[in-house]
Design an enzyme around this catalytic site. Structure first.
Site, PDB file in Angstrom:
ATOM      1  N   ASP A 100     -13.541  15.010  -3.459  1.00  0.00           N
ATOM      2  CA  ASP A 100     -13.572  16.325  -4.107  1.00  0.00           C
ATOM      3  C   ASP A 100     -14.901  16.388  -4.855  1.00  0.00           C
ATOM      4  OD1 ASP A 100     -12.849  18.739  -5.495  1.00  0.00           O
ATOM      5  OD2 ASP A 100     -10.745  18.155  -5.365  1.00  0.00           O
ATOM      6  N   ARG A 108       3.106   0.186  10.315  1.00  0.00           N
ATOM      7  CA  ARG A 108       4.188   0.353  11.297  1.00  0.00           C
ATOM      8  C   ARG A 108       4.690  -0.953  11.913  1.00  0.00           C
ATOM      9  NH1 ARG A 108       1.099   5.381  13.988  1.00  0.00           N
ATOM     10  NH2 ARG A 108      -0.574   4.106  13.114  1.00  0.00           N
ATOM     11  N   ASP A 141      -3.559   4.273  -1.599  1.00  0.00           N
ATOM     12  CA  ASP A 141      -4.470   4.725  -0.529  1.00  0.00           C
ATOM     13  C   ASP A 141      -4.513   6.248  -0.550  1.00  0.00           C
ATOM     14  OD1 ASP A 141      -6.101   4.781   1.660  1.00  0.00           O
ATOM     15  OD2 ASP A 141      -4.539   4.230   3.105  1.00  0.00           O
ATOM     16  N   LYS A 192       0.851  -1.202   0.000  1.00  0.00           N
ATOM     17  CA  LYS A 192       0.000   0.000   0.000  1.00  0.00           C
ATOM     18  C   LYS A 192       0.877   1.238   0.000  1.00  0.00           C
ATOM     19  CE  LYS A 192      -2.257   1.717   3.708  1.00  0.00           C
ATOM     20  NZ  LYS A 192      -2.135   3.189   3.666  1.00  0.00           N
ATOM     21  N   LYS A 239      -7.363   8.113  -0.708  1.00  0.00           N
ATOM     22  CA  LYS A 239      -8.562   8.628  -0.010  1.00  0.00           C
ATOM     23  C   LYS A 239      -9.086   9.883  -0.697  1.00  0.00           C
ATOM     24  CE  LYS A 239      -7.090   6.823   4.483  1.00  0.00           C
ATOM     25  NZ  LYS A 239      -5.636   6.638   4.242  1.00  0.00           N
ATOM     26  N   THR A 282     -10.015   4.324  11.103  1.00  0.00           N
ATOM     27  CA  THR A 282      -9.815   3.484  12.294  1.00  0.00           C
ATOM     28  C   THR A 282      -9.162   4.239  13.456  1.00  0.00           C
ATOM     29  OG1 THR A 282      -7.769   2.701  11.271  1.00  0.00           O
ATOM     30  CG2 THR A 282      -9.719   1.290  11.052  1.00  0.00           C
TER      31      THR A 282
HETATM   32  O1  LIG Z   1      -9.401   3.828   8.303  1.00  0.00           O
HETATM   33  C1  LIG Z   1      -8.215   3.770   7.905  1.00  0.00           C
HETATM   34  C2  LIG Z   1      -7.873   3.915   6.577  1.00  0.00           C
HETATM   35  C3  LIG Z   1      -6.555   3.803   6.208  1.00  0.00           C
HETATM   36  N1  LIG Z   1      -5.586   3.571   7.120  1.00  0.00           N
HETATM   37  C4  LIG Z   1      -4.195   3.464   6.648  1.00  0.00           C
HETATM   38  O2  LIG Z   1      -3.692   2.154   6.954  1.00  0.00           O
HETATM   39  C5  LIG Z   1      -2.361   2.214   7.426  1.00  0.00           C
HETATM   40  C6  LIG Z   1      -2.295   1.656   8.825  1.00  0.00           C
HETATM   41  O3  LIG Z   1      -1.025   1.883   9.369  1.00  0.00           O
HETATM   42  P1  LIG Z   1      -0.541   1.243  10.763  1.00  0.00           P
HETATM   43  O4  LIG Z   1       0.859   1.742  10.893  1.00  0.00           O
HETATM   44  O5  LIG Z   1      -0.613  -0.253  10.607  1.00  0.00           O
HETATM   45  O6  LIG Z   1      -1.435   1.770  11.823  1.00  0.00           O
HETATM   46  C7  LIG Z   1      -1.928   3.684   7.336  1.00  0.00           C
HETATM   47  O7  LIG Z   1      -1.224   3.842   6.124  1.00  0.00           O
HETATM   48  C8  LIG Z   1      -3.237   4.445   7.285  1.00  0.00           C
HETATM   49  O8  LIG Z   1      -3.138   5.618   6.489  1.00  0.00           O
HETATM   50  C9  LIG Z   1      -5.927   3.438   8.428  1.00  0.00           C
HETATM   51  O9  LIG Z   1      -5.065   3.227   9.311  1.00  0.00           O
HETATM   52  N2  LIG Z   1      -7.248   3.526   8.794  1.00  0.00           N
END
Ligand SMILES: O=c1ccn([C@@H]2O[C@H](COP(=O)(O)O)[C@@H](O)[C@H]2O)c(=O)[nH]1
Length: 245
Positions: free
Chosen positions: A80, A222, A75, A48, A77, A130
């Protein structure tokens, strides 16, 4: 043969299982991203690219990954006016990415579905981030509503507009599945292996729970890209996924 057993006995049975893990390349440069991907090797099949890398050469790197046979989730998002979203999606579709996110607003979803018409790109609608809990929704100006209710409302709209998949927390995956049915994807960030730091994520589950709750793909950044050994971290999550299937 169980999924866990086939993972350990067949040279690449895991292709499909590995695809369930989408590794978030949340790093500041293409050089770092390339290094992470090289270290992960064949343990990673689906990557991603989000804001951090996209605005630092990530689109070119997306082409490089696709050229290596990896799948790419952009990703971005998008959100617009409809015309801008539709034309933006049309441009993104030419890159050959597998997934692209837009925010789950009806105008935006409608435009994205029109923009990707005739291509293989799948549009995923981000319902409620999230990192939000119910208090964050009130702070953002929503009348008191639970994140679960808002996710359900937006998932139903996404289904009605023929969006390919839903991004939500795995805590909402069962309810979302009952709304969107088996034909649409459920993709869940907010995944933390047991003992990993939550960071800014608020609606989190473990990889095994995410799969058991019905997610098709888990997004993890992460806990993998910041690990001392990213390949070992990715492999451990894939094993956990295989055991939960
Ligand atoms: O609702 C959402 C939508 C996108 N993300 C993205 O996923 C990864 C999660 O990263 P971690 O480091 O595993 O927490 C990150 O790139 C977000 O932009 C999300 O977390 N929640």
């Amino acid at each position: 043969m169980s999924a866990a057993m086939s993972l350990s006995t067949n040279p690449d049975p895991a292709g499909d299982i590995r695809d369930k893990l989408i590794i978030g390349l949340d790093v500041p440069s293409v050089e770092e991203a390339r290094s992470v991907v090289e270290r992960i090797g064949d343990a990673g099949t689906f990557y991603k690219i989000g804001y951090q890398l996209a605005y630092a050469g990530g689109f070119e790197f997306a082409r490089e990954l696709i050229g290596q046979g990896k799948k790419v989730f952009l990703d971005l998002k998008l959100h617009d006016i409809g015309n801008t979203v539709e034309e933006g999606v049309r441009s993104v579709a030419r890159l050959g990415a597998t997934f692209l996110t837009v925010h789950a607003y009806p105008q935006t979803m409608r435009a994205a579905v029109a923009g990707k018409a005739g291509t293989d790109l799948k549009i995923l609608a981000v319902t409620v981030l999230t990192s939000y809990d119910d208090i964050d929704l009130v702070e953002a100006g929503y009348a008191p509503v639970t994140s679960a209710e808002l996710v359900a409302h937006r998932a139903a709209q996404a289904r009605d507009l023929d969006v390919d998949g839903i991004v939500c927390a795995a805590t909402e995956a069962e309810r979302v599945r009952s709304i969107v049915g088996p034909g649409r994807l459920i993709v869940t960030p907010g995944i933390r292996p047991a003992g990993a730091e939550a960071g800014d994520q608020k609606r989190i589950v473990t990889p095994a729970e995410g799969i058991r709750l019905g997610a098709d793909h888990l997004v993890v950044a992460r806990p993998i890209v910041k690990a001392a050994d990213p390949r070992a971290a990715a492999d451990a999550i894939v094993r956990e996924i295989a055991q939960a299937l």
